[in-house]
Design a protein around this motif. Structure first.
Motif, PDB file in Angstrom:
ATOM      1  N   ASP A  87     -54.867 -50.127  35.606  1.00 18.80           N
ATOM      2  CA  ASP A  87     -55.182 -48.817  35.053  1.00 18.80           C
ATOM      3  C   ASP A  87     -56.445 -49.004  34.236  1.00 18.80           C
ATOM      4  O   ASP A  87     -56.455 -49.753  33.257  1.00 18.80           O
ATOM      5  N   VAL A  88     -57.517 -48.362  34.644  1.00 20.87           N
ATOM      6  CA  VAL A  88     -58.792 -48.434  33.930  1.00 20.87           C
ATOM      7  C   VAL A  88     -58.772 -47.313  32.908  1.00 20.87           C
ATOM      8  O   VAL A  88     -58.807 -46.129  33.256  1.00 20.87           O
ATOM      9  N   ARG A  89     -58.698 -47.661  31.643  1.00 19.96           N
ATOM     10  CA  ARG A  89     -58.443 -46.719  30.557  1.00 19.96           C
ATOM     11  C   ARG A  89     -59.734 -46.058  30.085  1.00 19.96           C
ATOM     12  O   ARG A  89     -60.402 -46.557  29.206  1.00 19.96           O
ATOM     13  N   VAL A  90     -60.074 -44.936  30.665  1.00 17.72           N
ATOM     14  CA  VAL A  90     -61.295 -44.225  30.283  1.00 17.72           C
ATOM     15  C   VAL A  90     -61.002 -42.944  29.509  1.00 17.72           C
ATOM     16  O   VAL A  90     -61.915 -42.354  28.935  1.00 17.72           O
ATOM     17  N   GLY A  91     -59.749 -42.497  29.497  1.00 15.15           N
ATOM     18  CA  GLY A  91     -59.409 -41.239  28.835  1.00 15.15           C
ATOM     19  C   GLY A  91     -58.505 -41.401  27.639  1.00 15.15           C
ATOM     20  O   GLY A  91     -57.915 -40.425  27.159  1.00 15.15           O
ATOM     21  N   THR A  92     -58.393 -42.616  27.120  1.00 16.00           N
ATOM     22  CA  THR A  92     -57.490 -42.876  25.999  1.00 16.00           C
ATOM     23  C   THR A  92     -57.806 -41.952  24.828  1.00 16.00           C
ATOM     24  O   THR A  92     -58.951 -41.856  24.391  1.00 16.00           O
ATOM     25  N   GLY A  93     -56.771 -41.266  24.354  1.00 12.88           N
ATOM     26  CA  GLY A  93     -56.927 -40.370  23.205  1.00 12.88           C
ATOM     27  C   GLY A  93     -57.391 -38.972  23.558  1.00 12.88           C
ATOM     28  O   GLY A  93     -57.424 -38.096  22.706  1.00 12.88           O
ATOM     29  N   GLU A  97     -58.706 -30.586  29.248  1.00 16.53           N
ATOM     30  CA  GLU A  97     -59.990 -30.539  29.961  1.00 16.53           C
ATOM     31  C   GLU A  97     -60.950 -31.642  29.541  1.00 16.53           C
ATOM     32  O   GLU A  97     -61.728 -32.139  30.351  1.00 16.53           O
ATOM     33  N   GLU A  98     -60.889 -32.038  28.281  1.00 14.95           N
ATOM     34  CA  GLU A  98     -61.761 -33.129  27.807  1.00 14.95           C
ATOM     35  C   GLU A  98     -61.405 -34.430  28.539  1.00 14.95           C
ATOM     36  O   GLU A  98     -62.287 -35.176  28.974  1.00 14.95           O
ATOM     37  N   ARG A  99     -60.119 -34.682  28.711  1.00 12.15           N
ATOM     38  CA  ARG A  99     -59.676 -35.874  29.448  1.00 12.15           C
ATOM     39  C   ARG A  99     -60.103 -35.784  30.905  1.00 12.15           C
ATOM     40  O   ARG A  99     -60.625 -36.748  31.474  1.00 12.15           O
ATOM     41  N   LEU A 100     -59.873 -34.634  31.533  1.00 11.06           N
ATOM     42  CA  LEU A 100     -60.267 -34.459  32.934  1.00 11.06           C
ATOM     43  C   LEU A 100     -61.759 -34.685  33.126  1.00 11.06           C
ATOM     44  O   LEU A 100     -62.174 -35.312  34.100  1.00 11.06           O
ATOM     45  N   ALA A 101     -62.567 -34.190  32.201  1.00  9.90           N
ATOM     46  CA  ALA A 101     -64.020 -34.364  32.306  1.00  9.90           C
ATOM     47  C   ALA A 101     -64.394 -35.843  32.241  1.00  9.90           C
ATOM     48  O   ALA A 101     -65.241 -36.314  33.012  1.00  9.90           O
ATOM     49  N   LEU A 103     -62.434 -38.412  33.025  1.00  9.91           N
ATOM     50  CA  LEU A 103     -61.950 -39.045  34.256  1.00  9.91           C
ATOM     51  C   LEU A 103     -62.867 -38.728  35.434  1.00  9.91           C
ATOM     52  O   LEU A 103     -63.212 -39.615  36.222  1.00  9.91           O
ATOM     53  N   GLU A 104     -63.273 -37.471  35.551  1.00 10.16           N
ATOM     54  CA  GLU A 104     -64.137 -37.068  36.671  1.00 10.16           C
ATOM     55  C   GLU A 104     -65.500 -37.745  36.595  1.00 10.16           C
ATOM     56  O   GLU A 104     -66.055 -38.157  37.620  1.00 10.16           O
ATOM     57  N   ALA A 105     -66.052 -37.884  35.390  1.00 12.71           N
ATOM     58  CA  ALA A 105     -67.355 -38.547  35.229  1.00 12.71           C
ATOM     59  C   ALA A 105     -67.265 -40.012  35.660  1.00 12.71           C
ATOM     60  O   ALA A 105     -68.123 -40.517  36.382  1.00 12.71           O
ATOM     61  N   GLU A 106     -66.200 -40.695  35.237  1.00  8.80           N
ATOM     62  CA  GLU A 106     -66.034 -42.101  35.620  1.00  8.80           C
ATOM     63  C   GLU A 106     -65.740 -42.219  37.110  1.00  8.80           C
ATOM     64  O   GLU A 106     -66.237 -43.132  37.774  1.00  8.80           O
ATOM     65  N   CYS A 107     -64.979 -41.303  37.647  1.00 10.65           N
ATOM     66  CA  CYS A 107     -64.691 -41.294  39.084  1.00 10.65           C
ATOM     67  C   CYS A 107     -65.995 -41.200  39.874  1.00 10.65           C
ATOM     68  O   CYS A 107     -66.197 -41.947  40.833  1.00 10.65           O
ATOM     69  N   ALA A 108     -66.874 -40.306  39.483  1.00 11.35           N
ATOM     70  CA  ALA A 108     -68.157 -40.148  40.183  1.00 11.35           C
ATOM     71  C   ALA A 108     -68.972 -41.442  40.124  1.00 11.35           C
ATOM     72  O   ALA A 108     -69.572 -41.856  41.117  1.00 11.35           O
ATOM     73  N   ARG A 109     -68.979 -42.113  38.971  1.00 12.51           N
ATOM     74  CA  ARG A 109     -69.712 -43.377  38.839  1.00 12.51           C
ATOM     75  C   ARG A 109     -69.140 -44.428  39.780  1.00 12.51           C
ATOM     76  O   ARG A 109     -69.879 -45.148  40.458  1.00 12.51           O
ATOM     77  N   LEU A 110     -67.822 -44.508  39.857  1.00 12.23           N
ATOM     78  CA  LEU A 110     -67.185 -45.534  40.681  1.00 12.23           C
ATOM     79  C   LEU A 110     -67.295 -45.235  42.166  1.00 12.23           C
ATOM     80  O   LEU A 110     -67.440 -46.143  42.974  1.00 12.23           O
ATOM     81  N   VAL A 111     -67.262 -43.966  42.540  1.00 14.34           N
ATOM     82  CA  VAL A 111     -67.475 -43.595  43.940  1.00 14.34           C
ATOM     83  C   VAL A 111     -68.873 -44.037  44.373  1.00 14.34           C
ATOM     84  O   VAL A 111     -69.063 -44.544  45.475  1.00 14.34           O
ATOM     85  N   ALA A 112     -69.845 -43.892  43.493  1.00 15.43           N
ATOM     86  CA  ALA A 112     -71.211 -44.338  43.810  1.00 15.43           C
ATOM     87  C   ALA A 112     -71.274 -45.849  44.021  1.00 15.43           C
ATOM     88  O   ALA A 112     -72.156 -46.345  44.734  1.00 15.43           O
ATOM     89  N   LEU A 113     -70.321 -46.604  43.429  1.00 14.88           N
ATOM     90  CA  LEU A 113     -70.258 -48.061  43.610  1.00 14.88           C
ATOM     91  C   LEU A 113     -69.487 -48.463  44.858  1.00 14.88           C
ATOM     92  O   LEU A 113     -69.417 -49.633  45.194  1.00 14.88           O
TER      93      LEU A 113
END
Length: 144
Positions: A87-93, A97-101, A103-113
């Motif tokens: 579990d890559v913890r990017v939304g801790t705390g 919608e703030e959490r979803l944003a 998660l989505e930003a990190e998802c986009a970065r990782l999809v590019a990888l």
């Protein structure tokens, strides 16, 4: 008195160095120094028998806190769901919608990888939202 033990997480894969470098980018990990007596990893690889060349690779947390990740070449491909995943913890705390944003930003970065987005699991009153993904060889992990 409990003893704290160091541990590593081992991945079976087809291309250890490629998968290790992917996870370095995901987690901010680094490739450790080559074994003593070798100036570079390439030099170390050339010293190995042809069957052992490229058979493993590793990456480490530069702070020394997180576990070492070890990647070993295996002949068979992945055929079923992982029994263990990261579990890559990017939304801790964060919530809603703030959490979803985040998660989505990190998802986009990782999809590019080269990662693959599998599905979004929305908050259900007990668990917060997370995104199920796959690394470059199909191993599942979650953005949490």
């Amino acid at each position: 008195m409990s003893v704290i033990r160091k541990f590593q997480v081992t991945f079976d894969c087809a291309e250890p160095e490629r998968v290790a470098r992917f996870w370095c980018e995901v987690l901010g990990y680094v490739v450790p120094s080559p074994p003593e007596g070798f100036a570079t990893w390439d030099e170390f690889e050339r010293s190995q028998s042809s069957g052992d060349q490229g058979s493993w690779f590793a990456c480490v947390d530069p702070s020394g806190v997180g576990p070492r990740l070890y990647f070993q070449r295996v002949p068979e491909g992945k055929v079923a769901k992982n029994r263990v995943h990261l579990d890559v913890r990017v939304g801790t705390g964060l919530v809603g919608e703030e959490r979803l944003a985040a998660l989505e930003a990190e998802c986009a970065r990782l999809v590019a990888l080269g990662a693959v987005r599998v599905r979004l699991l929305r908050a259900d009153g007990v668990n917060e939202s997370c995104i199920v993904m796959q690394d470059i060889e199909g191993n599942e992990f979650c953005l949490d």
